[in-house]
Each structure stands twice: as structure tokens, then as C-alpha cells.
Design an enzyme around this catalytic site. Sequence first.
Site, PDB file in Angstrom:
ATOM      1  N   ASP A 238       0.828  -0.848  -0.083  1.00 52.09           N
ATOM      2  CA  ASP A 238       0.168  -0.258   0.039  1.00 52.09           C
ATOM      3  C   ASP A 238       0.770   1.501  -0.083  1.00 52.09           C
ATOM      4  OD1 ASP A 238      -1.871   1.517   0.124  1.00 52.09           O
ATOM      5  OD2 ASP A 238      -3.128   0.470   1.871  1.00 52.09           O
ATOM      6  N   GLY A 264      -2.506  -4.626  -2.209  1.00 56.51           N
ATOM      7  CA  GLY A 264      -2.101  -3.143  -2.002  1.00 56.51           C
ATOM      8  C   GLY A 264      -3.990  -2.791  -1.668  1.00 56.51           C
ATOM      9  N   HIS A 265      -4.288  -1.544  -1.181  1.00 53.12           N
ATOM     10  CA  HIS A 265      -4.576  -0.820  -0.385  1.00 53.12           C
ATOM     11  C   HIS A 265      -6.324  -1.196  -0.360  1.00 53.12           C
ATOM     12  CE1 HIS A 265      -6.067   3.020   1.208  1.00 53.12           C
ATOM     13  NE2 HIS A 265      -7.294   3.409   0.582  1.00 53.12           N
ATOM     14  N   PHE A 266      -7.027  -1.390  -1.168  1.00 55.77           N
ATOM     15  CA  PHE A 266      -8.194  -2.617  -1.116  1.00 55.77           C
ATOM     16  C   PHE A 266      -7.430  -4.204  -0.956  1.00 55.77           C
ATOM     17  CE2 PHE A 266      -9.542   1.319  -2.632  1.00 55.77           C
ATOM     18  CZ  PHE A 266     -11.063   1.232  -1.410  1.00 55.77           C
TER      19      PHE A 266
END
Length: 288
Positions: A238, A264-266
Site C-alpha cells: 500500500d 495493496g490498499h483494497f
Amino acid sequence: MPLVHHRTATVDGHEIFYREAGPADAPTIVLLHGYPTSSSMFRHLIPLLAGDHHVIAPDHLGFGYSAAPPAAEFDYTFDALAGITDGLLALLGVDRYALYVQDYGAPIGWRLALAHPERITAIVTQNGNGYEDGFVESFWTDVWAYGDAPGPRTEPAVRAALDLDAIRWQYLHGVPDPGTVDPDTWHHDHALVSRDGNDAVQLALFRDYRTNRPLYPRLHGFLRSSGVPVLAVWGRNDEIFGPDGARAFARDARDVEVHLVDGGHFLLESHLDVVAGHLRRFLERVPA
């Protein structure tokens, strides 16, 4: 597969959309989404939890299918969004629950925990920041500048976050195989933040984000004093909230698990089974 109900409730005069599943008398877990998405980010996770838990996942005011009053008519702050969420839970009779927070859901969840520490049974943070360590400064520099001095010089950089390419980046950055991420995600989010007037809603929250940082010492004190169990399951790649933000929870939480996943972020879009596995094992061992 457990049924998921799609419902609305009126909180302080505003229609709030929420997803609900699982037995009403089971331990409750509240799922709080981030920017720029909605409870849709939990659409695949909810059925995996609902066999053993009562699951509630609201859309924050201004997001998803919840009402989105114009920014000129509602003061969009994280305090206000937390107040709406608190009101929804009170309306539903939920007074004891675990929290799952991601991105914007984190500062909303921290406010709920600080206001009602006795209600929180556990915290799951999935790329939901609670420490200065978590900020990736290359991403946040423009946000801090806009919060400190909103205006025509600083706004264009943060307004770019509303563009389709920026939202796609949030979903795909750090994902080893981007083909595993459904493109419906970023197109759905972009369509909703592109509604007339929603840009002003999102800009107001960008400006207000700096109010979250002063909460962190109080959050850390809550973690130390309450002993609430914490699961930090994080996309290690992320570039918004880096992995040091996950590791930092081990400084204050007495019962803590930290799992860094190659995503990553999601993270739920690319590593749903991995996150769900950690989450189910964690919830099985913590008191309800």
C-alpha cells in the site's frame, strides 16, 4: 450462503443505507469502508462472516447509496460521520460489537471506540491507519497542504483524486496480479463520487482529514488500557498507508496479530480468502 439484506434507516433526518446479514443474536461486527468506495467493498466478505456473526456494513453519509446532502447544507467532518454511524447503531440496538475498519473507516471507528470504549470487543484494521508511522508522505503531502491552506493553489492536486485514473490506481497499485481486481470496482466508485455536488463533499473531508492525527495518542491509550484484541491485516504494498502503520499497533495493543499480505490498499479485491481466513481465526478466539 447466508442472505444479505440491503436496508435503509433514517438517522438525524438522513437516509443511511446499510447491508446486514447473519443471526441478530450472534456477536456483531461492524464493517466501516474507506474512500472512495462504500459498503460494496465488503460484498464478498459479508457472506463469509454471516454464518457466525451479525454483520452490519453502512455506507457513510455522502457515499454509496446513503444520502448525500450538499456540502453547503451539511458540515462534512469525520466527527459528523462518526456521529451518524453511532446513531445508526443505536437505532439498530447494537451496543457491543467488533470493528473492521479500512481507510476512512478507521478514523470513524476510532471515534466510536473513544466515545464508547466499553462497547468494543475487538478491532480489525485492514489498511486502516492509527499511527503517524502509517502515512506514506509522497501521497499525503498534497492532502496536508490542502488542509493547511485550502484554495486554488492547493486544491487541484487533491481534486485529482476524484478522477477515474486515480481511483483505478487505488485499486491496482501494489497488486501482484492486477487482473484479479474487478474493474467494476473503480467504475462504480467513480460514478458515485462524480454525482453533482459530490466533489464538494469529498473536498470537505480531504480538508478535515488532518483532524484525525490528534486522535492517535488517545487511540493508543485506549488500546493500552482496554486490552482490546487487535488484528492488523494489511496490504504490504500500500502506497497510501504503508506496512509500518500495521506494525505500529504492536506497540500499544496487548493482544495483537499483524499479518502483511502481498497486496495493496483494497486487499479484499485481490486476497479475499487470505483476509477472511485471518479474520475468522481471530474472531473465533476473541471474546464476543
